[in-house]
Design a protein around this motif. Structure first.
Motif, PDB file in Angstrom:
ATOM      1  N   ARG A 136     -35.799  25.650 -11.845  1.00 28.54           N
ATOM      2  CA  ARG A 136     -35.956  26.103 -13.237  1.00 28.54           C
ATOM      3  C   ARG A 136     -37.372  26.599 -13.489  1.00 28.54           C
ATOM      4  O   ARG A 136     -37.593  27.504 -14.305  1.00 28.54           O
ATOM      5  CB  ARG A 136     -35.632  24.950 -14.187  1.00 28.54           C
ATOM      6  CG  ARG A 136     -34.167  24.562 -14.230  1.00 28.54           C
ATOM      7  CD  ARG A 136     -33.924  23.482 -15.270  1.00 28.54           C
ATOM      8  NE  ARG A 136     -32.520  23.101 -15.327  1.00 28.54           N
ATOM      9  CZ  ARG A 136     -32.036  22.173 -16.149  1.00 28.54           C
ATOM     10  NH1 ARG A 136     -32.847  21.540 -16.980  1.00 28.54           N
ATOM     11  NH2 ARG A 136     -30.743  21.891 -16.144  1.00 28.54           N
ATOM     12  N   THR A 137     -38.314  26.013 -12.780  1.00 34.24           N
ATOM     13  CA  THR A 137     -39.710  26.404 -12.956  1.00 34.24           C
ATOM     14  C   THR A 137     -39.900  27.876 -12.632  1.00 34.24           C
ATOM     15  O   THR A 137     -40.563  28.610 -13.383  1.00 34.24           O
ATOM     16  CB  THR A 137     -40.624  25.554 -12.049  1.00 34.24           C
ATOM     17  OG1 THR A 137     -40.395  24.179 -12.313  1.00 34.24           O
ATOM     18  CG2 THR A 137     -42.090  25.872 -12.306  1.00 34.24           C
ATOM     19  N   LEU A 138     -39.316  28.328 -11.527  1.00 33.85           N
ATOM     20  CA  LEU A 138     -39.451  29.731 -11.145  1.00 33.85           C
ATOM     21  C   LEU A 138     -38.737  30.631 -12.151  1.00 33.85           C
ATOM     22  O   LEU A 138     -39.237  31.708 -12.485  1.00 33.85           O
ATOM     23  CB  LEU A 138     -38.891  29.965  -9.740  1.00 33.85           C
ATOM     24  CG  LEU A 138     -39.029  31.400  -9.218  1.00 33.85           C
ATOM     25  CD1 LEU A 138     -40.493  31.812  -9.110  1.00 33.85           C
ATOM     26  CD2 LEU A 138     -38.340  31.566  -7.867  1.00 33.85           C
ATOM     27  N   ARG A 139     -37.592  30.187 -12.657  1.00 34.22           N
ATOM     28  CA  ARG A 139     -36.870  30.995 -13.642  1.00 34.22           C
ATOM     29  C   ARG A 139     -37.700  31.174 -14.908  1.00 34.22           C
ATOM     30  O   ARG A 139     -37.807  32.274 -15.454  1.00 34.22           O
ATOM     31  CB  ARG A 139     -35.533  30.340 -13.973  1.00 34.22           C
ATOM     32  CG  ARG A 139     -34.597  31.250 -14.770  1.00 34.22           C
ATOM     33  CD  ARG A 139     -33.402  30.495 -15.303  1.00 34.22           C
ATOM     34  NE  ARG A 139     -33.785  29.616 -16.401  1.00 34.22           N
ATOM     35  CZ  ARG A 139     -33.042  28.616 -16.861  1.00 34.22           C
ATOM     36  NH1 ARG A 139     -31.892  28.319 -16.285  1.00 34.22           N
ATOM     37  NH2 ARG A 139     -33.438  27.890 -17.883  1.00 34.22           N
ATOM     38  N   ARG A 140     -38.303  30.094 -15.383  1.00 38.51           N
ATOM     39  CA  ARG A 140     -39.139  30.184 -16.585  1.00 38.51           C
ATOM     40  C   ARG A 140     -40.351  31.067 -16.337  1.00 38.51           C
ATOM     41  O   ARG A 140     -40.751  31.853 -17.200  1.00 38.51           O
ATOM     42  CB  ARG A 140     -39.586  28.785 -17.035  1.00 38.51           C
ATOM     43  CG  ARG A 140     -38.465  27.954 -17.655  1.00 38.51           C
ATOM     44  CD  ARG A 140     -39.021  26.755 -18.398  1.00 38.51           C
ATOM     45  NE  ARG A 140     -39.677  25.817 -17.488  1.00 38.51           N
ATOM     46  CZ  ARG A 140     -39.083  24.781 -16.920  1.00 38.51           C
ATOM     47  NH1 ARG A 140     -37.795  24.553 -17.154  1.00 38.51           N
ATOM     48  NH2 ARG A 140     -39.741  23.984 -16.115  1.00 38.51           N
ATOM     49  N   PHE A 141     -40.930  30.928 -15.144  1.00 36.66           N
ATOM     50  CA  PHE A 141     -42.082  31.759 -14.787  1.00 36.66           C
ATOM     51  C   PHE A 141     -41.678  33.231 -14.761  1.00 36.66           C
ATOM     52  O   PHE A 141     -42.411  34.105 -15.259  1.00 36.66           O
ATOM     53  CB  PHE A 141     -42.621  31.320 -13.425  1.00 36.66           C
ATOM     54  CG  PHE A 141     -43.769  32.159 -12.919  1.00 36.66           C
ATOM     55  CD1 PHE A 141     -44.958  32.233 -13.617  1.00 36.66           C
ATOM     56  CD2 PHE A 141     -43.647  32.873 -11.727  1.00 36.66           C
ATOM     57  CE1 PHE A 141     -46.018  33.004 -13.148  1.00 36.66           C
ATOM     58  CE2 PHE A 141     -44.696  33.640 -11.253  1.00 36.66           C
ATOM     59  CZ  PHE A 141     -45.878  33.704 -11.962  1.00 36.66           C
ATOM     60  N   THR A 142     -40.511  33.525 -14.204  1.00 37.41           N
ATOM     61  CA  THR A 142     -40.020  34.905 -14.145  1.00 37.41           C
ATOM     62  C   THR A 142     -39.834  35.469 -15.550  1.00 37.41           C
ATOM     63  O   THR A 142     -40.214  36.622 -15.819  1.00 37.41           O
ATOM     64  CB  THR A 142     -38.684  34.966 -13.381  1.00 37.41           C
ATOM     65  OG1 THR A 142     -38.879  34.491 -12.048  1.00 37.41           O
ATOM     66  CG2 THR A 142     -38.142  36.388 -13.331  1.00 37.41           C
ATOM     67  N   GLU A 143     -39.262  34.672 -16.449  1.00 39.44           N
ATOM     68  CA  GLU A 143     -39.089  35.118 -17.838  1.00 39.44           C
ATOM     69  C   GLU A 143     -40.430  35.472 -18.464  1.00 39.44           C
ATOM     70  O   GLU A 143     -40.572  36.508 -19.137  1.00 39.44           O
ATOM     71  CB  GLU A 143     -38.414  34.021 -18.662  1.00 39.44           C
ATOM     72  CG  GLU A 143     -36.928  33.916 -18.487  1.00 39.44           C
ATOM     73  CD  GLU A 143     -36.303  33.031 -19.544  1.00 39.44           C
ATOM     74  OE1 GLU A 143     -35.964  33.548 -20.631  1.00 39.44           O
ATOM     75  OE2 GLU A 143     -36.170  31.819 -19.300  1.00 39.44           O
ATOM     76  N   THR A 144     -41.428  34.632 -18.244  1.00 35.36           N
ATOM     77  CA  THR A 144     -42.758  34.864 -18.815  1.00 35.36           C
ATOM     78  C   THR A 144     -43.379  36.138 -18.273  1.00 35.36           C
ATOM     79  O   THR A 144     -43.947  36.946 -19.022  1.00 35.36           O
ATOM     80  CB  THR A 144     -43.682  33.663 -18.515  1.00 35.36           C
ATOM     81  OG1 THR A 144     -43.110  32.475 -19.056  1.00 35.36           O
ATOM     82  CG2 THR A 144     -45.067  33.877 -19.105  1.00 35.36           C
ATOM     83  N   VAL A 145     -43.261  36.334 -16.955  1.00 35.26           N
ATOM     84  CA  VAL A 145     -43.823  37.518 -16.317  1.00 35.26           C
ATOM     85  C   VAL A 145     -43.164  38.788 -16.855  1.00 35.26           C
ATOM     86  O   VAL A 145     -43.842  39.770 -17.197  1.00 35.26           O
ATOM     87  CB  VAL A 145     -43.664  37.437 -14.780  1.00 35.26           C
ATOM     88  CG1 VAL A 145     -43.981  38.787 -14.126  1.00 35.26           C
ATOM     89  CG2 VAL A 145     -44.575  36.362 -14.208  1.00 35.26           C
ATOM     90  N   VAL A 146     -41.830  38.766 -16.952  1.00 34.88           N
ATOM     91  CA  VAL A 146     -41.098  39.942 -17.435  1.00 34.88           C
ATOM     92  C   VAL A 146     -41.466  40.248 -18.881  1.00 34.88           C
ATOM     93  O   VAL A 146     -41.715  41.407 -19.243  1.00 34.88           O
ATOM     94  CB  VAL A 146     -39.573  39.736 -17.301  1.00 34.88           C
ATOM     95  CG1 VAL A 146     -38.813  40.893 -17.946  1.00 34.88           C
ATOM     96  CG2 VAL A 146     -39.175  39.612 -15.841  1.00 34.88           C
ATOM     97  N   ASP A 147     -41.510  39.226 -19.727  1.00 35.97           N
ATOM     98  CA  ASP A 147     -41.850  39.436 -21.134  1.00 35.97           C
ATOM     99  C   ASP A 147     -43.259  40.006 -21.292  1.00 35.97           C
ATOM    100  O   ASP A 147     -43.483  40.896 -22.122  1.00 35.97           O
ATOM    101  CB  ASP A 147     -41.734  38.123 -21.908  1.00 35.97           C
ATOM    102  CG  ASP A 147     -40.291  37.732 -22.185  1.00 35.97           C
ATOM    103  OD1 ASP A 147     -39.415  38.614 -22.082  1.00 35.97           O
ATOM    104  OD2 ASP A 147     -40.035  36.548 -22.499  1.00 35.97           O
TER     105      ASP A 147
END
Length: 498
Positions: A136-147
């Motif tokens: 989940r950590t990587l998924r949240r990080f990916t969301e932040t990067v994309v946003d």
């Protein structure tokens, strides 16, 4: 002596004239095969439309399988038969590997990265990567990067284009977005490639050149051509050596800086893939460099290629655009993961776009032993076998008479209770855009997350209007991944509130 040289020159010129006469007059239907050179004349005649030609060959066969005769007796089996695809990717996965030919061709660029290896080494990298991708950590990080990339860079650039009424190459814009994105996720490094001045970042340019020249190696009739050039450090091989050196030196520099940071702090705050590998004690510099370069290659062009064709198709299908817009307006301005998951019509539209224009239009394997495919095709040890997603997306037997129509509804059904759309996936051997079996794409969910967020951010605010005349069909071409030949010139219009 001069007369002999003149005679040899005349003979060579005569041969070339004869050869190019054949190429000019070679039709694009079933190729003729000649002694020694096989169907190489047809291959040359169709080199400008290689993927379309391979697709035509697959579609010409009742079983959707065709054996192409290459020079010097080499055979290449092309298939779009889902039963064969399942056999290759799942049932007999153990005997259909990357193979020595493919691994040698891409080794200088990809090394022993996950996309260029087989056997125990691949199993180990797959296990390690799978664990990291499922956090989940990587998924949240990916969301932040994309946003961050979306709201701080892409949307301001599109807004400026609206004000100044400029024409953008949207393919280039999306590639820059994807490159920044995947570098942050893989390395924790921001190359600043998507800026208003559209800079020529050294690492990005070197990466692009290395990928293109590596793919060019596959176009030679036999590997000896590029291998001789490599030994002589000549032509494109010299450029490849320089580009690969720049890519690997830069990647190694980032790896060493991360290792030093870990040694000093005992832990790293960042959750990018490289940091997570190092935290997990995978500290071999060559190992992590190879695997991260592979992830950059996978994430750099696949999402941008998919979105380029998606936005082009959307511009030609206003009804689908309207449905997507309705879906977007039902979400928040920056939809979170759970909201993005519910964007089923957008999801179906992306799948439909990739059916027609897959980011990886053909994938090659090599047989480790003799075999027989489900349709009866005989495979000999050492033969290369390719399944062709581009052709499969165009088979009437799989998609019906309207296969050439962009119709997201073919992926959807109405819920009888709520009346809402429900996504209905196809089996992975009919729709193998993300591969299938043990090698199925690890980043699939991450890719859909990124693409849906970009679609929501762009379509909800702007109209992407191609500058090409009505009736113009852009050319689908491919290096290691697909692209739109000549770019995708567009004007950006502000969407009015309706």
């Amino acid at each position: 002596m001069l007369e002999l040289l003149a005679s040899l020159l005349l003979l060579a010129l005569s041969f070339l004239c004869f050869f190019f006469f054949f190429i000019k007059n070679q039709k694009s239907d079933l190729p003729k095969s000649y002694p020694l050179i096989g169907s190489y004349i047809s291959m040359l005649a169709n080199r400008h439309r290689r993927i379309q030609w391979l697709s035509d060959l697959v579609k010409s066969s009742p079983s959707a399988t065709y054996t192409l005769h290459r020079p010097f007796g080499v055979r290449l089996i092309l298939t779009g038969n889902p039963n064969n695809v399942q056999h290759i990717l799942q049932t007999r996965f153990d005997i259909y590997t990357k193979g020595d030919f493919s691994k040698a061709t891409l080794y200088d660029f990809l090394g022993n990265g996950i996309f260029n290896i087989d056997g125990e080494n691949w199993k180990f990298q797959r296990q390690v990567s799978s664990h990291e991708f499922n956090t989940r950590t990587l998924r949240r990080f990916t969301e932040t990067v994309v946003d961050t990339e979306l709201f701080d860079r892409l949307i301001p650039i599109l807004s400026e284009s609206v004000q100044k009424k400029t024409v953008l190459d949207f393919q280039d814009v999306l590639q820059r977005f994807a490159f920044d994105n995947i570098c942050k996720i893989s390395f924790g490094y921001d190359p600043n490639y998507l800026l208003p001045c559209f800079p020529q970042a050294k690492f990005a340019c070197a990466f692009d050149e290395a990928a293109n020249i590596s793919m060019k190696r596959f176009s030679y009739p036999v590997p000896i051509f590029w291998k001789v050039m490599k030994i002589l450090n000549f032509g494109s091989e010299r450029k490849l050596k320089i580009a690969v050196s720049e890519v690997r030196e830069f990647a190694l520099k980032i790896v060493r800086e991360k290792k030093e940071e870990l040694e000093k702090k005992s832990e790293i705050d960042s959750v990018d893939l490289l940091s997570r590998f190092l935290i997990s004690s995978y500290c071999d510099e060559e190992f992590v460099t190879d695997i991260v370069i592979s992830f950059i290659l996978a994430g750099r062009d696949t999402t941008s290629a998919a979105l380029t064709w998606f936005f082009w198709l959307l511009s030609k299908n206003p009804n689908a655009e309207e449905e997507i817009l309705k879906e977007i307006r039902g979400k928040t301005k920056s939809p979170v993961f759970d909201e993005v998951k519910d964007m089923v019509y957008t999801h179906a539209s992306l799948c439909e776009s990739m059916r027609l224009y897959p980011p990886v239009p053909v994938d090659f394997k090599a047989a480790k032993s003799d075999d027989i495919l489900p349709d009866g095709t005989v495979v000999k040890k050492g033969m290369r076998v390719a399944y062709v997603p581009y052709a499969m997306g165009r088979l009437e037997s799989l998609w019906g008479e309207d296969w050439n129509k962009f119709r997201p509804e073919r992926w959807l059904e109405r819920d009888p209770v709520t009346g809402k759309w429900v996504f209905v996936p196809r089996d992975p051997y009919t729709y193998c855009v993300f591969q299938a079996g043990p090698r199925i794409c690890l980043g699939r969910e991450m890719a859909f997350l990124q693409m849906k967020k970009i679609v929501a951010g762009v379509v909800g605010r702007f109209r992407v209007v191609p500058t090409a005349e009505d009736g113009f069909d852009p050319m689908f071409t491919s290096a290691l991944t697909s692209r739109m030949e000549g770019g995708f010139p567009v004007k950006i219009e502000l969407r009015t509130k309706e």
